[in-house]
Design an enzyme around this catalytic site. Structure first.
Site, short mmCIF file in Angstrom:
data_model
loop_
_atom_site.label_atom_id
_atom_site.label_comp_id
_atom_site.label_asym_id
_atom_site.label_seq_id
_atom_site.Cartn_x
_atom_site.Cartn_y
_atom_site.Cartn_z
N TYR A 130 0.83 -1.34 -0.03
CA TYR A 130 -0.08 -0.02 0.06
C TYR A 130 0.78 1.26 0.18
O TYR A 130 0.34 2.38 -0.31
CB TYR A 130 -0.92 0.07 1.30
CG TYR A 130 -1.96 -1.00 1.14
CD1 TYR A 130 -2.26 -2.00 0.06
CD2 TYR A 130 -2.87 -1.33 2.24
CE1 TYR A 130 -3.04 -2.86 0.03
CE2 TYR A 130 -3.78 -2.28 2.32
CZ TYR A 130 -3.94 -3.10 1.43
OH TYR A 130 -4.95 -4.18 1.26
N LYS A 186 3.53 -15.44 2.02
CA LYS A 186 3.63 -16.17 0.64
C LYS A 186 5.06 -16.22 0.14
O LYS A 186 5.24 -16.10 -0.67
CB LYS A 186 2.77 -15.16 -0.42
CG LYS A 186 2.44 -16.05 -1.70
CD LYS A 186 1.25 -16.99 -1.42
CE LYS A 186 0.93 -17.54 -2.84
NZ LYS A 186 0.15 -18.82 -2.49
N ASP A 245 -2.81 -18.07 1.47
CA ASP A 245 -4.20 -18.78 0.94
C ASP A 245 -4.64 -19.96 1.66
O ASP A 245 -5.81 -19.98 1.87
CB ASP A 245 -3.55 -19.40 -0.65
CG ASP A 245 -2.45 -19.98 -0.63
OD1 ASP A 245 -1.52 -19.66 0.34
OD2 ASP A 245 -2.11 -20.62 -1.74
N ASP A 272 -5.05 -7.00 6.11
CA ASP A 272 -6.37 -6.19 5.55
C ASP A 272 -7.34 -7.13 5.32
O ASP A 272 -8.69 -6.97 5.79
CB ASP A 272 -5.87 -5.21 4.29
CG ASP A 272 -7.35 -4.34 3.86
OD1 ASP A 272 -8.11 -4.36 4.84
OD2 ASP A 272 -7.08 -3.73 3.07
N ASP A 299 -10.81 -8.55 8.00
CA ASP A 299 -12.16 -8.60 7.53
C ASP A 299 -12.87 -10.07 7.58
O ASP A 299 -13.83 -10.27 8.04
CB ASP A 299 -12.41 -7.92 6.09
CG ASP A 299 -12.61 -6.45 6.48
OD1 ASP A 299 -12.12 -5.92 7.47
OD2 ASP A 299 -12.92 -5.66 5.43
#
Ligand code: NAD
Length: 355
Positions: free
Chosen positions: A142, A190, A222, A246, A250
């Site tokens: 980001y 990852k 994943d 992020d 959620d």
């Protein structure tokens, strides 16, 4: 010891939910003989109306001079047409930056009484969910270099970049938090594909050596997304980069039910830390005594634990929230068949009575 709190009530339901959190804190301070001194700080829409900007230098100064900052919520339709820089939400970004908050801690707890709100099968949710997602806040993709490359086939790119020191400082926080909980850190990455993840993993392993009593495991992102819905009970502290955190925070929020129950803390290398519920200013129910104050009350409990080391007091607030739910009391957003629906103020009162 006297502790100084900067209190930002904000807009919409912010003042209502914060009012209840302060009432509960006052009851805790009386019961356990602590002194909390509150300084009200304006930020968000109300600051725009009063000073023309969402966050003044004075507000930042007052927050920096405090031991902890409690924030309700900011924003609302009244300010939605203002240019980006002048929007109430700018106050949040500005504060997190000024306070040097590089990690966000978001607990996801499934209360038995709210299990109907959990979309998972009983066999899975029945094992319980009590985890925190610790998300890096100020680095990663980001904030990395991004751009477009013009050509016959236009390209766009974003860059995931982390330094060793950025990973070190959040890993230390994750192990510290795990030490206060069930002593397990699951680091998400990852690393089978991304070099930045390989540095992340190496660094987390280095830090883990300092905490031999805490289990440290790695999980590819994943798989983490799958495990969260397959067996969330296995997680204690999930440590993740900005983007992975992020998304996973959620997902974790979704499996535990109402937005009105979700607390969060943004922490940095030094105090004060910033405590804010995950919800917004809910203009649709503002001023109607309908807002659920429990997320903000749980934020205040997190503050007692993480900023002041007041474990007993924090647990007493959290247990009071559980007791109120167990007795069947609920604000409209978390009510099910059989609940006794009560308003914001009555909910604050019930928590006080159950301390
Ligand atoms: P929201 O979280 O305010 O509301 C979404 C829905 O959840 C609404 O139906 C609302 O009534 C309900 N809700 C939220 N909190 C609740 C509570 N405590 N009790 C009961 N119900 C609750 O999100 P939104 O509608 O997208 O945003 C409204 C305003 O809040 C916008 O201006 C947005 O920018 C701002 N916002 C602020 C923050 C913050 O201050 N941290 C976060 C998100 C959104």
């Amino acid at each position: 010891m006297k502790r100084k709190l900067a209190v930002i009530k904000g807009d919409g339901i912010g003042p209502e939910v914060m009012g209840e959190a302060i009432r509960v804190l006052n009851a805790v301070s009386e019961k356990y003989s602590h002194v909390f001194e509150y300084e009200e700080v304006l930020a968000g829409g109300i600051s725009i109306d009063t000073f023309g900007v969402p966050l003044t230098e004075e507000a930042v100064k007052a927050c920096k001079a405090s031991d902890a900052v409690l924030l309700g919520a900011v924003g609302g339709p009244k300010w939605e047409t203002l240019p980006g820089d002048l929007r109430p939400e700018r106050a949040l970004l500005g504060l997190r930056k000024e306070l040097g908050c590089f990690a966000n801690i978001r607990p996801a707890v499934l209360y038995d009484e709210l299990s109907e709100a959990c979309p998972l099968k009983d066999g899975i949710s029945g094992k319980g969910i009590d985890l925190v997602v610790m998300r890096e806040l100020t680095g990663g993709i980001y904030f990395g270099k991004r751009g477009r490359i013009q050509g016959v086939d236009e390209q766009a790119y974003d860059t995931e970049i982390y330094s060793r020191s950025e990973v070190e400082r959040i890993a230390v926080k994750a192990f510290e938090i795990a030490g206060l909980r069930r002593k397990k850190v699951t680091s998400i990455d990852k690393a089978n594909v991304l070099e930045s993840s390989r540095l992340w993993r190496e660094t987390v392993h280095e830090i883990a050596k300092r905490y031999p009593d805490i289990i440290c495991e790695d999980l590819l992102v994943d798989n983490a997304a799958m495990q969260l819905v397959k067996n969330p009970a296995q997680f204690d502290v999930m440590l993740a980069s900005n983007m992975f955190g992020d998304i996973l925070s959620d997902e974790a929020a979704m499996i535990t039910g109402s937005i009105g129950m979700l607390a969060s803390a943004s922490v940095g290398g030094t105090h004060p830390y910033l405590y804010e519920p995950a919800h917004g200013s809910a203009p649709d129910i503002a001023g109607m005594d309908k807002a659920n104050p429990l997320a903000t009350i749980l934020c205040a409990a997190m503050m007692l634990r993480l900023s002041f080391g007041l474990e007993k007091e924090a647990a007493s607030m959290e247990n009071a929230v559980k007791a109120v739910l167990q007795k069947g009391f609920a604000t409209a957003d978390i009510a099910f068949a059989g609940s006794t629906v009560i308003g914001t103020r009555a909910m604050g009162q019930k928590v006080i009575e159950n301390l």
